[in-house]
Design a protein around this motif. Structure first.
Motif, PDB file in Angstrom:
ATOM      1  N   HIS A 103    -117.547-144.674 100.559  1.00  0.00           N
ATOM      2  CA  HIS A 103    -116.346-145.483 100.411  1.00  0.00           C
ATOM      3  C   HIS A 103    -115.242-144.917 101.278  1.00  0.00           C
ATOM      4  O   HIS A 103    -115.314-143.783 101.753  1.00  0.00           O
ATOM      5  CB  HIS A 103    -115.914-145.619  98.943  1.00  0.00           C
ATOM      6  CG  HIS A 103    -115.399-144.360  98.312  1.00  0.00           C
ATOM      7  ND1 HIS A 103    -116.103-143.636  97.384  1.00  0.00           N
ATOM      8  CD2 HIS A 103    -114.227-143.694  98.464  1.00  0.00           C
ATOM      9  CE1 HIS A 103    -115.403-142.596  96.992  1.00  0.00           C
ATOM     10  NE2 HIS A 103    -114.247-142.603  97.624  1.00  0.00           N
ATOM     11  N   GLY A 160    -115.652-150.132  99.362  1.00  0.00           N
ATOM     12  CA  GLY A 160    -116.838-149.500  98.819  1.00  0.00           C
ATOM     13  C   GLY A 160    -118.081-150.135  99.406  1.00  0.00           C
ATOM     14  O   GLY A 160    -118.034-151.260  99.924  1.00  0.00           O
ATOM     15  N   ASN A 193    -109.959-153.481  90.428  1.00  0.00           N
ATOM     16  CA  ASN A 193    -111.224-152.784  90.689  1.00  0.00           C
ATOM     17  C   ASN A 193    -111.411-151.691  89.655  1.00  0.00           C
ATOM     18  O   ASN A 193    -110.512-150.865  89.443  1.00  0.00           O
ATOM     19  CB  ASN A 193    -111.234-152.143  92.071  1.00  0.00           C
ATOM     20  CG  ASN A 193    -111.095-153.140  93.195  1.00  0.00           C
ATOM     21  OD1 ASN A 193    -109.989-153.588  93.495  1.00  0.00           O
ATOM     22  ND2 ASN A 193    -112.197-153.481  93.826  1.00  0.00           N
ATOM     23  N   ASN A 194    -112.569-151.668  89.007  1.00  0.00           N
ATOM     24  CA  ASN A 194    -112.946-150.541  88.165  1.00  0.00           C
ATOM     25  C   ASN A 194    -113.585-149.463  89.025  1.00  0.00           C
ATOM     26  O   ASN A 194    -114.169-149.764  90.073  1.00  0.00           O
ATOM     27  CB  ASN A 194    -113.937-150.977  87.085  1.00  0.00           C
ATOM     28  CG  ASN A 194    -113.294-151.805  85.987  1.00  0.00           C
ATOM     29  OD1 ASN A 194    -112.135-151.591  85.638  1.00  0.00           O
ATOM     30  ND2 ASN A 194    -114.042-152.752  85.435  1.00  0.00           N
ATOM     31  N   HIS A 195    -113.504-148.208  88.540  1.00  0.00           N
ATOM     32  CA  HIS A 195    -114.124-147.143  89.336  1.00  0.00           C
ATOM     33  C   HIS A 195    -114.636-146.022  88.445  1.00  0.00           C
ATOM     34  O   HIS A 195    -113.880-145.364  87.730  1.00  0.00           O
ATOM     35  CB  HIS A 195    -113.145-146.567  90.344  1.00  0.00           C
ATOM     36  CG  HIS A 195    -113.778-145.561  91.269  1.00  0.00           C
ATOM     37  ND1 HIS A 195    -114.688-145.927  92.237  1.00  0.00           N
ATOM     38  CD2 HIS A 195    -113.670-144.224  91.352  1.00  0.00           C
ATOM     39  CE1 HIS A 195    -115.095-144.849  92.892  1.00  0.00           C
ATOM     40  NE2 HIS A 195    -114.491-143.798  92.360  1.00  0.00           N
ATOM     41  N   HIS A 232    -118.464-143.185  88.529  1.00  0.00           N
ATOM     42  CA  HIS A 232    -119.452-142.631  89.455  1.00  0.00           C
ATOM     43  C   HIS A 232    -120.869-142.905  88.942  1.00  0.00           C
ATOM     44  O   HIS A 232    -121.120-143.917  88.298  1.00  0.00           O
ATOM     45  CB  HIS A 232    -119.195-141.140  89.668  1.00  0.00           C
ATOM     46  CG  HIS A 232    -118.031-140.851  90.573  1.00  0.00           C
ATOM     47  ND1 HIS A 232    -117.617-139.581  90.875  1.00  0.00           N
ATOM     48  CD2 HIS A 232    -117.182-141.690  91.224  1.00  0.00           C
ATOM     49  CE1 HIS A 232    -116.570-139.629  91.691  1.00  0.00           C
ATOM     50  NE2 HIS A 232    -116.287-140.903  91.906  1.00  0.00           N
ATOM     51  N   TYR A 272    -122.133-148.037  90.615  1.00  0.00           N
ATOM     52  CA  TYR A 272    -121.304-147.247  91.532  1.00  0.00           C
ATOM     53  C   TYR A 272    -121.527-147.633  92.982  1.00  0.00           C
ATOM     54  O   TYR A 272    -120.609-147.613  93.805  1.00  0.00           O
ATOM     55  CB  TYR A 272    -121.642-145.767  91.312  1.00  0.00           C
ATOM     56  CG  TYR A 272    -121.022-144.786  92.285  1.00  0.00           C
ATOM     57  CD1 TYR A 272    -119.645-144.650  92.383  1.00  0.00           C
ATOM     58  CD2 TYR A 272    -121.835-143.970  93.071  1.00  0.00           C
ATOM     59  CE1 TYR A 272    -119.081-143.725  93.247  1.00  0.00           C
ATOM     60  CE2 TYR A 272    -121.281-143.051  93.937  1.00  0.00           C
ATOM     61  CZ  TYR A 272    -119.912-142.926  94.024  1.00  0.00           C
ATOM     62  OH  TYR A 272    -119.367-142.011  94.887  1.00  0.00           O
ATOM     63  N   PRO A 300    -119.583-151.789  94.036  1.00  0.00           N
ATOM     64  CA  PRO A 300    -118.355-152.068  93.290  1.00  0.00           C
ATOM     65  C   PRO A 300    -117.912-153.518  93.438  1.00  0.00           C
ATOM     66  O   PRO A 300    -118.124-154.150  94.464  1.00  0.00           O
ATOM     67  CB  PRO A 300    -117.337-151.116  93.935  1.00  0.00           C
ATOM     68  CG  PRO A 300    -117.870-150.872  95.321  1.00  0.00           C
ATOM     69  CD  PRO A 300    -119.359-150.893  95.181  1.00  0.00           C
TER      70      PRO A 300
END
Length: 579
Positions: free
Chosen positions: A196, A233, A337-339, A341, A369, A372
């Protein structure tokens, strides 16, 4: 900043593939896109042509076969089109071995896509193939006559032979005029390593934040450049911002004049020969839009995920009481946006008003992950002062045999949501995650947090702080609970800086954020003295109850002495800005 220790030897789940797995199959870099033979399908085992995300039939079979090309897998017809995987990939006799030249190098077809796509034989087999989606960046505004394109690229740079690298480069944005940045997209040079890219604006910086156009590992480089203005991403094409907003750049007093491009390189095979010269393209216009854009970061900034656990939950909240302090008026959320791992399982970000959910801003029932999602709103969602923003993250650590810490490395974890909104001026702060039970207003609005003056308690020269240090030194010893120490610790628990999560925040700031190594060493010793009576406190039934106002927790400092050494680099950045 960005300090990590190798002791965090967490297992990287095999449920996520990487581009260099193409080395494990014949002609892995030469598979044509069935929709357009002039293009490649780089993610051979994935439904997404660019890689990442859900696997196609070939990718699923490859995973079951432990990513090994052997005769049995070669003879399998994964996509059901009547041709074996070997025939499609140029190894008809199933004799190819890794590193050797394939028997056939022309006419290579995709072993995960049933072909011909429109044939009766393939009906129902290719639901994931959309030949109308060209994978190109679609944003009509970039073709307007008044739109100007600015392109920045890293010089050819060697990729370190380690799994995770964050490489940064300072750039100067155009300053001849005042612009709105209305769109952006990445330039991806080496798909094998790029996971990303994030672009940080440098607000209020009249001079360069460092050497320009010189790549270096990020370190403390981002300390004064924390405003996210673009992100990409794997699997994405770029960002086209809502027509009502743009990021203010250039000659205006508040215009961004410098930025930092951050590349996240992921090199799990530790390849020593990779190079990369990726970069970013920004589209700008002098015809300013009605509002300036911003990105609000919310979520949870500190947590520990136990191993062998499915369904571990972390929550970060910007509560109504805090939004009233941070917001000077309504904001309009154009995208979210969710983030997380690798062990992120699900994440939802929601808007709550008067105790009831208004709507989801980002809802990943199954989080990936490597793929995204951006949730965009044709009619931006209005968030008002007094509303609550809540992010809930769910993790699956069943394949991990050690605790997972929060942090920037791929094998560490995050729980953040990024909300692109306008007008920017209606948010006093755009970095607003929780820290355990403390919301952003508890820990980032001035030096006093829940009654604890952090400027004072972190200053050993302050008379009150000096007196506390002297009493601890006189009464307590590391690892041995002295009677007089136990009595003093009980008395000290009445002090607001030595209660619950505020005390842990004090420890975190003292041990992880302070740059003076001599002071940090003294504080490690001081906390070891303070913690010497944790067991005795627990025996007396005074263990920490989980709320921010309880007494010092049993084992809190021992745990933090380890965790702060390897704690989140991103949260360190936040504290470097606000503490």
């Amino acid at each position: 900043m960005f300090l990590r220790l190798a002791v965090l030897a967490l297992c990287v789940t095999t449920a996520h593939a990487y581009p260099n797995y193409r080395d494990n199959i014949p002609n892995g870099y030469n598979v044509a896109n069935p929709c357009d033979s002039s293009k490649k399908w780089d993610g051979v085992g994935h439904e997404n042509p660019g890689g990442a995300g859900t696997r196609n039939p070939f990718g699923k079979d490859f995973e079951v076969n432990k990513k090994v090309w052997d005769a049995a897998f070669c003879r399998k017809d994964s996509d059901g089109d009547g041709r074996t995987n070997g025939e499609e990939l140029g190894d008809p006799n199933c004799v190819w071995t890794k590193g050797s030249a394939p028997q056939v190098t022309t006419g290579i077809t995709h072993p995960g896509v049933c072909e011909p796509i429109g044939s009766s034989q393939c009906v129902g087999n290719n639901a994931f193939v959309n030949c109308q989606n060209t994978g190109e960046f679609v944003c009509p505004a970039i073709h307007n006559a008044d739109t100007v394109k600015f392109e920045y690229r890293f010089p050819e740079t060697a990729v370190p032979d380690k799994e995770t690298t964050y490489m940064c480069m300072n750039i100067q944005l155009p300053v001849d005029k005042t612009y709105h940045m209305i769109a952006s997209k990445p330039i991806i040079d080496n798909i094998d390593v790029i996971h990303h890219v994030v672009v940080y604006g440098c607000p209020g910086v009249g001079t360069a934040p460092g050497l320009l156009d010189k790549p270096a590992e990020c370190g403390k480089m981002k300390a004064q450049c924390s405003e996210i203005i673009s992100l990409w991403g794997a699997g994405g094409t770029g960002q086209c911002f809502n027509e009502n907003m743009g990021f203010l750049v250039g000659a205006a007093r508040d215009g961004l004049k410098y930025a930092i491009i951050e590349l996240h390189w992921n090199n799990p095979m530790l390849m020593p020969t990779y190079n990369d010269s990726s970069g970013y393209i920004f589209y700008m216009t002098e015809n300013l839009r009605p509002h300036n854009a911003g990105v609000l970061t919310i979520g949870q900034g500190y947590f520990l995920i136990p191993p062998f656990t499915d369904g571990h939950v972390e929550v970060g909240t910007l509560p109504a009481t805090c939004s009233r302090q941070l917001m000077t008026g309504d904001i309009h959320v154009a995208s979210a946006n969710n983030h997380m791992h690798l062990i992120g399982k699900a994440q939802i970000t929601e808007l709550i008003r008067n105790g009831s959910r208004v709507q989801y801003l980002a809802k990943d029932d199954v989080y990936d992950y490597n793929s995204p999602k951006t949730f965009s709103f044709a009619e931006p969602v209005v968030v008002r002062p007094g509303d609550e923003l809540k992010t809930t993250c769910v993790y699956d650590s069943r394949q991990r045999n050690l605790t997972t810490f929060q942090g920037e490395a791929t094998q560490e974890e995050m729980c953040f949501a990024f909300l692109t909104f306008y007008p920017k001026e209606n948010m006093k702060k755009t970095v607003a995650p929780s820290w355990k039970s403390l919301d952003a207003c508890d820990w980032s609005m001035g030096p006093v947090r829940k009654g604890c003056n952090f400027t004072q308690i972190n200053n050993p020269a302050d008379p009150e702080t000096a007196q506390i240090h002297a009493m601890i030194a006189a009464k307590c010893s590391p690892f041995v609970c002295r009677h007089e120490c136990l009595a003093y610790v009980k008395e000290l628990q009445k002090h607001p800086c030595f209660q619950g999560d505020v005390y842990e925040l004090f420890q975190f700031s003292a041990l992880r954020v302070q740059s003076n190594s001599e002071y940090r060493a003294k504080m490690i010793y001081l906390f070891a003295q303070l913690d010497s009576c944790d067991w005795e406190l627990w025996q007396e039934g005074k263990g920490h109850t989980g709320d921010a106002g309880g007494p010092i927790s049993v084992g809190t400092s021992r745990r933090l002495l380890l965790s702060t050494v390897i704690a989140s680099a991103l949260i360190t950045l936040f504290f470097a800005i606000y503490i």
